[in-house]
Write an enzyme that holds these catalytic residues in place. Structure first.
Site, mmCIF file in Angstrom:
data_model
loop_
_atom_site.group_PDB
_atom_site.id
_atom_site.type_symbol
_atom_site.label_atom_id
_atom_site.label_comp_id
_atom_site.label_asym_id
_atom_site.label_seq_id
_atom_site.Cartn_x
_atom_site.Cartn_y
_atom_site.Cartn_z
ATOM 1 N N ASN A 134 0.831 -1.199 0.000
ATOM 2 C CA ASN A 134 0.000 0.000 0.000
ATOM 3 C C ASN A 134 0.870 1.256 0.000
ATOM 4 O OD1 ASN A 134 -2.697 1.195 0.234
ATOM 5 N ND2 ASN A 134 -1.959 1.890 2.220
ATOM 6 N N LEU A 143 -6.277 4.760 -6.879
ATOM 7 C CA LEU A 143 -6.148 3.493 -6.153
ATOM 8 C C LEU A 143 -6.152 3.922 -4.685
ATOM 9 C CD1 LEU A 143 -3.478 1.596 -8.283
ATOM 10 C CD2 LEU A 143 -5.963 1.658 -8.516
ATOM 11 N N PRO A 144 -7.332 3.892 -4.068
ATOM 12 C CA PRO A 144 -7.591 4.647 -2.842
ATOM 13 C C PRO A 144 -6.949 4.086 -1.571
ATOM 14 C CG PRO A 144 -9.505 3.361 -3.421
ATOM 15 C CD PRO A 144 -8.512 3.171 -4.523
ATOM 16 N N CYS A 145 -5.646 4.233 -1.478
ATOM 17 C CA CYS A 145 -4.933 3.801 -0.280
ATOM 18 C C CYS A 145 -5.393 4.577 0.951
ATOM 19 C CB CYS A 145 -3.422 3.906 -0.487
ATOM 20 S SG CYS A 145 -2.863 5.453 -1.193
ATOM 21 N N HIS A 146 -6.006 5.745 0.742
ATOM 22 C CA HIS A 146 -6.512 6.523 1.880
ATOM 23 C C HIS A 146 -7.669 5.820 2.586
ATOM 24 C CE1 HIS A 146 -8.894 7.909 -1.615
ATOM 25 N NE2 HIS A 146 -9.887 8.078 -0.746
#
Length: 176
Positions: A134, A143-146
């Site tokens: 991540n 690519l919503p690592c949040h």
């Protein structure tokens, strides 16, 4: 051959987009697919990730595809579904690509713990490996690592800073 890189040189386009949380750096390929999205204040990290994933990379100052910029602007203006319309492409290891693809499947407005993502990948003991992959995600926001959080619900680790993570989650309707 002496003096030659182990990787062929890649050429990508670099553009910038003003957002409510800073200037986003957009790296796209010749077909208009997003290869990286990071923040201007983290440009060094973005360039290092590109080097690790692609080898020698030449970034040309050139406008990103209008569709990519429009979709990102739409997202930041509140049309959260726009992220799904962005074409993207990643390199990385097979495990990293598996994690990044799974990130894209976390629905807008929700979060998931690193452990839950590892379990979803049928690797429940790979929590640290998921966290490491991540952290190497080259395409922030899309690519919503949040959307990954600690097991206790806390905000942990976001390459663009925890204030941006908090803003993105609130923007998507998650109370943090």
């Amino acid at each position: 051959m002496a003096g030659r890189s182990a990787y062929p040189s890649e050429s990508f386009d670099l553009d910038r987009l003003a957002t409510p949380i800073g200037i986003a750096l957009l790296v796209t390929d010749a077909e208009g697919a997003l290869r990286a999205l990071d923040w201007e204040d983290y440009e060094h990290r973005m360039r290092e990730l590109l080097r690790l994933h692609y080898g020698a990379v030449e970034l040309r100052e050139r406008a990103a595809a209008a569709a990519v910029k429009a979709a990102l602007s739409g997202y930041f203006d509140g049309d959260l579904a726009q992220l799904a319309s962005i074409a993207w492409r990643v390199a990385g290891t097979p495990f990293q690509r598996k994690v990044w693809t799974a990130l894209a499947q976390i629905p807008v407005g929700t979060t998931q713990s690193y452990g839950a993502l590892a379990a979803r990948l049928d690797m429940p003991k790979a929590v640290r490996a998921v966290g490491h992959a991540n952290g190497s995600n080259p395409i922030s926001v899309v690519l919503p690592c949040h959307r990954l959080i600690g097991a206790d619900g806390s905000l942990v680790k976001y390459g663009g800073g925890l204030e941006r993570k908090r803003w993105l989650l609130r923007h998507e309707g998650v109370e943090v």
